[in-house]
Structure formats: C-alpha cells, structure tokens
Design a protein around this motif. Structure first.
Motif, PDB file in Angstrom:
ATOM      1  N   ARG A   1       1.976   6.767  -6.896  1.00 18.31           N
ATOM      2  CA  ARG A   1       0.974   7.780  -7.246  1.00 18.31           C
ATOM      3  C   ARG A   1       1.437   9.180  -6.880  1.00 18.31           C
ATOM      4  O   ARG A   1       0.748  10.151  -7.164  1.00 18.31           O
TER       5      ARG A   1
ATOM      6  N   ALA B   1       1.974  10.256  -3.696  1.00 20.69           N
ATOM      7  CA  ALA B   1       1.453  10.652  -2.383  1.00 20.69           C
ATOM      8  C   ALA B   1       2.407  10.146  -1.298  1.00 20.69           C
ATOM      9  O   ALA B   1       2.045   9.313  -0.466  1.00 20.69           O
TER      10      ALA B   1
ATOM     11  N   ILE C   1       0.840  -1.205   0.000  1.00 16.42           N
ATOM     12  CA  ILE C   1       0.000   0.000   0.000  1.00 16.42           C
ATOM     13  C   ILE C   1       0.872   1.252   0.000  1.00 16.42           C
ATOM     14  O   ILE C   1       0.599   2.218  -0.722  1.00 16.42           O
ATOM     15  N   ALA C   2       1.934   1.245   0.803  1.00 18.06           N
ATOM     16  CA  ALA C   2       2.831   2.405   0.843  1.00 18.06           C
ATOM     17  C   ALA C   2       3.533   2.596  -0.503  1.00 18.06           C
ATOM     18  O   ALA C   2       3.677   3.725  -0.980  1.00 18.06           O
ATOM     19  N   THR C   3       3.952   1.503  -1.125  1.00 16.23           N
ATOM     20  CA  THR C   3       4.598   1.588  -2.438  1.00 16.23           C
ATOM     21  C   THR C   3       3.636   2.152  -3.477  1.00 16.23           C
ATOM     22  O   THR C   3       4.018   3.009  -4.287  1.00 16.23           O
ATOM     23  N   ALA C   4       2.389   1.692  -3.444  1.00 19.35           N
ATOM     24  CA  ALA C   4       1.389   2.216  -4.377  1.00 19.35           C
ATOM     25  C   ALA C   4       1.167   3.709  -4.155  1.00 19.35           C
ATOM     26  O   ALA C   4       1.022   4.475  -5.115  1.00 19.35           O
ATOM     27  N   SER C   5       1.186   4.149  -2.903  1.00 20.90           N
ATOM     28  CA  SER C   5       1.027   5.579  -2.607  1.00 20.90           C
ATOM     29  C   SER C   5       2.207   6.390  -3.137  1.00 20.90           C
ATOM     30  O   SER C   5       2.027   7.477  -3.674  1.00 20.90           O
ATOM     31  N   VAL C   6       3.413   5.853  -3.008  1.00 22.00           N
ATOM     32  CA  VAL C   6       4.605   6.548  -3.499  1.00 22.00           C
ATOM     33  C   VAL C   6       4.566   6.639  -5.027  1.00 22.00           C
ATOM     34  O   VAL C   6       4.876   7.681  -5.608  1.00 22.00           O
TER      35      VAL C   6
ATOM     36  N   LEU D   1       0.884   5.427   6.643  1.00 16.88           N
ATOM     37  CA  LEU D   1       0.286   4.115   6.400  1.00 16.88           C
ATOM     38  C   LEU D   1       1.261   2.999   6.723  1.00 16.88           C
ATOM     39  O   LEU D   1       0.901   2.015   7.371  1.00 16.88           O
TER      40      LEU D   1
ATOM     41  N   ALA E   1       1.300  10.400   2.385  1.00 18.47           N
ATOM     42  CA  ALA E   1       0.337   9.409   2.879  1.00 18.47           C
ATOM     43  C   ALA E   1       1.000   8.058   3.082  1.00 18.47           C
ATOM     44  O   ALA E   1       0.546   7.256   3.899  1.00 18.47           O
ATOM     45  N   ALA E   2       2.081   7.787   2.353  1.00 19.54           N
ATOM     46  CA  ALA E   2       2.734   6.473   2.415  1.00 19.54           C
ATOM     47  C   ALA E   2       3.390   6.228   3.763  1.00 19.54           C
ATOM     48  O   ALA E   2       3.292   5.132   4.312  1.00 19.54           O
TER      49      ALA E   2
END
Length: 145
Positions: A25, A27, A18-23, A34, A30-31
């Motif tokens: 994108r 964000a 989830i943190a990788t996906a936020s980075v 989380l 937010a990463a």
C-alpha cells in the motif's frame, strides 16, 4: 516440542503478512514498527524467553541438592511470562521445567493441581504454589545463590 513454537510462528507469519500488505500500500513507515512489534511478541512467547529447561527428574534432583525452587511452565502462558519478566536475572537461579517438553513435569503439575495443568506452578521445599507472586518467589531464593 512443536506446540511451544506454534504461537511464535503464527505471530511471525501474521506480522510478516501485515507488514507486506503495508509495504504494498506504500506505507513503508508503518510496516517496520508493525513487524518489529510482532517479532518482539513472538520472542516473548517463545521458549527462548525462558532459562533453559531441564527434565522434572533433573530439576527435583538439583533442587534436593541446592534447595532452589522448581518452576513448571509452558510456552505461550501469559502468567509464566509475567513471572519470568518480573523475576529478571533471578530467574536463572530457579530450575525451569517446560511441561510441554517433559511428560513427567506435566504429571507433577497435574498431581499438584487436582488434575489440571495450571502453570506456573512453583515447588518450594516440596510444596507446590500455583501462580505465586514473583516477589514471593524471589524471596524464596537464598542470598547465597
């Protein structure tokens, strides 16, 4: 022993994804929170959050000598975690037995709970108590311990 680490590992992997996906994108802000949240949850649900476990036989031997209660628990159990957190530093005065690591501990819990592995089961003076109130457990500790 591996069962105790399944939930913490899943939490760490999920948090990392989830943190990788936020980075990716963009964000980054937010990463980080989380990832920290998932690391905290993994730590709380791991055996590391509990005092060192001993075998059921060793806990029974020690309890017979010092009169301290025995707590049968397993990693990932929300009620065990609640008991551990609410006991605070008093938790180190108890004898902890991880029923996933000790078959004799699991057998003792099943014997006390009509065949179910219901935890936490706290044994005080030879009498089992299933999911007792943490304040009651703390009151069972003698002031000298």
């Amino acid at each position: 022993m591996m069962r105790a680490w399944i939930l913490p590992t899943l939490l760490l992997v999920s948090g990392s994804l989830i943190a990788t996906a936020s980075v990716v994108r963009g964000a980054f802000g937010a990463a980080v929170p989380l990832l920290l949240l998932f690391v905290l949850l993994a730590g709380l649900n791991s055996p590391l959050a509990f005092p060192r476990s001993v075998s059921a036989l060793e806990a029974q031997r020690r309890s017979a000598v010092d009169g301290r209660p025995i707590v049968y628990w397993r990693a990932g159990c929300q009620y065990c975690l609640r008991l551990r957190i609410r006991l605070g530093r008093s938790a180190h005065q108890l004898h902890w037995v991880d029923i996933w690591r000790d078959p004799a501990g699991a057998t003792a819990v099943r014997a006390a709970n009509d065949g179910d592995e219901t935890v936490p089961t706290v044994v005080v003076a030879g009498r089992p108590h299933v999911n007792p109130d943490p304040a009651w457990v703390r009151a069972q500790l003698s002031p000298s311990t």
